[in-house]
Design a protein around this motif. Structure first.
Motif, PDB file in Angstrom:
ATOM      1  N   UNK A 138      -3.441  36.516   3.594  1.00  0.00           N
ATOM      2  CA  UNK A 138      -4.242  37.731   3.484  1.00  0.00           C
ATOM      3  C   UNK A 138      -3.800  38.651   2.346  1.00  0.00           C
ATOM      4  N   UNK A 139      -2.920  38.189   1.465  1.00  0.00           N
ATOM      5  CA  UNK A 139      -2.429  39.055   0.415  1.00  0.00           C
ATOM      6  C   UNK A 139      -3.540  39.443  -0.550  1.00  0.00           C
ATOM      7  N   UNK A 140      -3.410  40.651  -1.113  1.00  0.00           N
ATOM      8  CA  UNK A 140      -4.439  41.171  -2.008  1.00  0.00           C
ATOM      9  C   UNK A 140      -4.541  40.326  -3.269  1.00  0.00           C
ATOM     10  N   UNK A 141      -3.399  40.095  -3.924  1.00  0.00           N
ATOM     11  CA  UNK A 141      -3.401  39.307  -5.145  1.00  0.00           C
ATOM     12  C   UNK A 141      -1.978  38.887  -5.477  1.00  0.00           C
ATOM     13  N   UNK A 142      -1.851  37.735  -6.067  1.00  0.00           N
ATOM     14  CA  UNK A 142      -0.526  37.272  -6.503  1.00  0.00           C
ATOM     15  C   UNK A 142      -0.199  37.777  -7.901  1.00  0.00           C
ATOM     16  N   UNK A 143      -1.164  38.355  -8.568  1.00  0.00           N
ATOM     17  CA  UNK A 143      -0.952  38.795  -9.951  1.00  0.00           C
ATOM     18  C   UNK A 143      -1.093  40.298 -10.144  1.00  0.00           C
ATOM     19  N   UNK A 144      -1.492  41.044  -9.116  1.00  0.00           N
ATOM     20  CA  UNK A 144      -1.810  42.468  -9.267  1.00  0.00           C
ATOM     21  C   UNK A 144      -0.898  43.346  -8.423  1.00  0.00           C
ATOM     22  N   UNK A 186      -5.327  55.660  -8.935  1.00  0.00           N
ATOM     23  CA  UNK A 186      -4.875  54.368  -8.439  1.00  0.00           C
ATOM     24  C   UNK A 186      -4.880  53.385  -9.605  1.00  0.00           C
ATOM     25  N   UNK A 187      -3.691  52.926  -9.996  1.00  0.00           N
ATOM     26  CA  UNK A 187      -3.569  51.972 -11.094  1.00  0.00           C
ATOM     27  C   UNK A 187      -3.397  50.569 -10.538  1.00  0.00           C
ATOM     28  N   UNK A 188      -4.277  49.678 -10.921  1.00  0.00           N
ATOM     29  CA  UNK A 188      -4.169  48.273 -10.568  1.00  0.00           C
ATOM     30  C   UNK A 188      -3.707  47.529 -11.815  1.00  0.00           C
ATOM     31  N   UNK A 189      -2.431  47.141 -11.830  1.00  0.00           N
ATOM     32  CA  UNK A 189      -1.854  46.465 -12.990  1.00  0.00           C
ATOM     33  C   UNK A 189      -1.768  44.969 -12.717  1.00  0.00           C
ATOM     34  N   UNK A 190      -2.446  44.186 -13.555  1.00  0.00           N
ATOM     35  CA  UNK A 190      -2.512  42.746 -13.385  1.00  0.00           C
ATOM     36  C   UNK A 190      -1.892  42.057 -14.590  1.00  0.00           C
ATOM     37  N   UNK A 194       2.813  37.283 -17.401  1.00  0.00           N
ATOM     38  CA  UNK A 194       4.092  37.979 -17.307  1.00  0.00           C
ATOM     39  C   UNK A 194       4.352  38.886 -18.492  1.00  0.00           C
ATOM     40  N   UNK A 195       3.577  38.725 -19.573  1.00  0.00           N
ATOM     41  CA  UNK A 195       3.753  39.542 -20.767  1.00  0.00           C
ATOM     42  C   UNK A 195       2.505  40.363 -21.089  1.00  0.00           C
ATOM     43  N   UNK A 196       1.387  40.058 -20.460  1.00  0.00           N
ATOM     44  CA  UNK A 196       0.154  40.779 -20.717  1.00  0.00           C
ATOM     45  C   UNK A 196      -0.097  41.816 -19.621  1.00  0.00           C
ATOM     46  N   UNK A 197      -1.122  42.654 -19.810  1.00  0.00           N
ATOM     47  CA  UNK A 197      -1.432  43.698 -18.831  1.00  0.00           C
ATOM     48  C   UNK A 197      -2.931  43.963 -18.827  1.00  0.00           C
ATOM     49  N   UNK A 242      -4.164  44.313 -22.511  1.00  0.00           N
ATOM     50  CA  UNK A 242      -3.128  44.405 -23.527  1.00  0.00           C
ATOM     51  C   UNK A 242      -2.301  43.130 -23.510  1.00  0.00           C
ATOM     52  N   UNK A 243      -2.027  42.563 -24.689  1.00  0.00           N
ATOM     53  CA  UNK A 243      -1.302  41.296 -24.735  1.00  0.00           C
ATOM     54  C   UNK A 243      -0.545  41.176 -26.061  1.00  0.00           C
ATOM     55  N   UNK A 244       0.572  40.428 -26.068  1.00  0.00           N
ATOM     56  CA  UNK A 244       1.345  40.245 -27.299  1.00  0.00           C
ATOM     57  C   UNK A 244       0.648  39.283 -28.245  1.00  0.00           C
ATOM     58  N   UNK A 245       0.816  39.553 -29.541  1.00  0.00           N
ATOM     59  CA  UNK A 245       0.266  38.681 -30.577  1.00  0.00           C
ATOM     60  C   UNK A 245       1.358  38.437 -31.610  1.00  0.00           C
TER      61      UNK A 245
END
Length: 515
Positions: A138-144, A186-190, A194-197, A242-245
């Motif tokens: 029942x978890x909301x998200x594994x990435x957020x 409410x900030x939902x950070x996904x 592991x390096x992006x947002x 947002x992501x590294x380049x």
């Protein structure tokens, strides 16, 4: 010997049982008996013939100290170079197995003695397994991750006159009274790698048309920082990715992103707890307009501290084709022929070059604001026909490496140059093509009096040209960190409107909850 060490005795002994070349006739039975019966050595230094330079020194030391299953000869030697007979190996194995037997008996006794406790532990483990299974299902998200902040502000001003400010041309429109407002984000950070947002922010507040939220009021509170949120309504306040380049580069784009979301650094250390909105622009409100809308940017920073950012934000692009600019900064929808939705409408283009080390940093910023954004920033009537503005800012900060009596120091200056317009029209009573200057100095003591608390004060001013009186503002606050997630901040401020504009003196108590 400890139980877990004793359980490792058998494998250690079996490792010694390798085929050896020796005759039974060479075996001294009495010596073997003595070998098996002697007390096990506790240190490799007890062997006179074993030296640190021997190739097996470390291995033998580990067997003695970790497993306690190595014995020597009666004369205090190990005779490591001598072949082991099967009788000697049997004697050594017998001694080790005796220890294993002792361990087994002791273990059985312990298991019997702690039978009830072991059963309780087993039940708890089984219960935890079941709960983990439910959470996984029942978890909301594994990435957020959800991060929230709720702010409640109680306060008022002593002179909310409707007189017009000589600097901004605004009318406060707010009479003296005390208000109790809230702001919730409410900030939902996904993160997918592991390096992006991917940030999604929902926001609701009721500052609109209150003492600290009425746009045009010089005492605008930081918690009411302009957004697209209606009174008591929930709206999308951020949506960007947002992501590294490559090496050191970061790219950002979004349908709802603010200017400072894309900067490689923020050139101020005055950030413990914002009170007045005007003190949150690093001394250069034109350069750091905090424009919110659709945009994209690219930033770079290296290990030496150098960084550069380039970005574009349009709050007209996000709204599509519209004949009005209901911008975050304006008190009313203003008819702007050039503010129709699309690229270039109500936009800002920013370039920042900065340098940030461990405890200090500085940055130079240039920001071009389109006509609609310039009008919105200053809440001017469309008839001024301003054709955009060029904004410059230089800001810097320094903070001590350890908290103490020496505060962090943040300072910044900014200049706005207005472009063109009708020659017969004035801005703030000054002819078109003029400029507005601003500056700010702020001090902040972290861990003031009590660890985790903060004391801060700031002075800021804005002036049109070089003749009109400057509009000055002062604020003082003390943030009391009640718990890790709750802080209470009493604050006081005074705003000198400049010229004929009235002064405003006020105070507030701001309670912040983080979850």
């Amino acid at each position: 010997m400890k139980l877990f060490k004793q359980l490792l005795v058998a494998p250690a002994a079996l490792g010694l049982l390798a085929p050896v070349a020796a005759n039974a006739a060479d075996l001294n039975i009495n010596g073997v008996s003595k070998y098996a019966a002697d007390e096990q050595v506790t240190s490799i230094s007890q062997f006179a013939d074993v030296k640190p330079t021997d190739w097996a020194y470390q291995a033998l030391s580990n067997l003695i100290e970790r497993y306690g299953c190595v014995a020597g000869y009666p004369n205090g030697t190990f005779k490591g170079a001598q072949a082991m007979t099967r009788f000697e190996a049997a004697a050594l194995l017998n001694a080790c197995l005796d220890r294993v037997t002792e361990t087994t008996d002791e273990l059985k006794k312990l298991m019997t003695e702690f039978q009830k406790e072991l059963a309780i532990l087993k039940g708890r483990v089984d219960g935890l397994d079941a709960r983990v299974g439910v959470l996984e299902a029942n978890q909301f998200s594994t990435t957020t991750k959800l991060k929230g902040i709720a702010v409640m502000t109680l306060g008022g001003t002593s002179n909310g006159s409707t007189a017009q400010s000589s600097i901004t041309g605004d009318r406060t429109g707010v009479q003296d009274h005390i208000t109790f407002n809230y702001d919730v984000k409410l900030n939902l950070d996904t993160s997918f790698t592991g390096k992006d947002l991917l940030r999604t922010t929902l926001r609701a507040n009721n500052f609109q048309n209150s003492t600290f939220g009425a746009l045009g009021n010089t005492a605008l509170a930081d918690a009411s920082n302009p957004s697209n949120v209606g009174t008591d309504g929930v709206a999308l306040n951020r949506l960007f990715y947002q992501f590294p380049v490559g090496n050191g580069f970061t790219a950002t784009f979004g349908a709802k992103v603010r200017q400072d979301d894309m900067l490689a650094m923020w050139p101020s250390a005055y950030n413990a707890d914002g009170i007045l909105d005007r003190m949150t622009y690093a001394g250069a409100p034109g350069a750091y307009s905090l424009n919110l809308g659709a945009g994209a940017g690219l930033s770079y920073k290296n290990a030496n501290g150098f960084n550069i950012s380039a970005l574009y934000v349009s709050n007209g692009l996000e709204s599509g084709n519209s004949a009005t600019n209901d911008d975050a900064f304006t008190s009313n929808a203003v008819a702007l022929g050039s503010a129709e939705g699309g690229i270039g409408a109500a936009s800002s283009t920013t370039v920042q070059i900065g340098y940030a080390k461990e405890n200090w940093g500085m940055a130079f910023a240039y920001n071009y604001l389109s006509a609609a954004s310039t009008l919105a920033l200053n809440d001017l009537n469309a008839s001024y026909n301003v054709q955009g503005s060029n904004n410059l800012g230089f800001s810097a900060y320094w903070q001590p490496k350890k908290s103490g009596i020496v505060p962090s120091i943040s300072a910044g200056v900014g200049t706005t140059y207005y472009n063109g317009g009708n020659s017969s029209t004035n801005i703030f009573g000054v002819s078109n093509g003029s400029r507005t200057s601003s500056w700010e100095v702020a001090l902040q003591w972290n861990d003031a009096f009590i660890k985790g608390n903060a004391l801060g004060m700031a002075y800021g001013a804005t002036q049109v040209g070089g003749t009109d009186p400057a509009e000055n503002a002062y604020e003082l606050f003390y943030k009391f960190q009640a718990t890790d997630n709750i802080s209470v901040t009493p604050a006081f401020f005074w705003i000198n409107g400049g010229g004929s504009a009235p002064d405003q003196v006020g105070g507030l108590v701001k309670t912040t909850f983080k979850f």
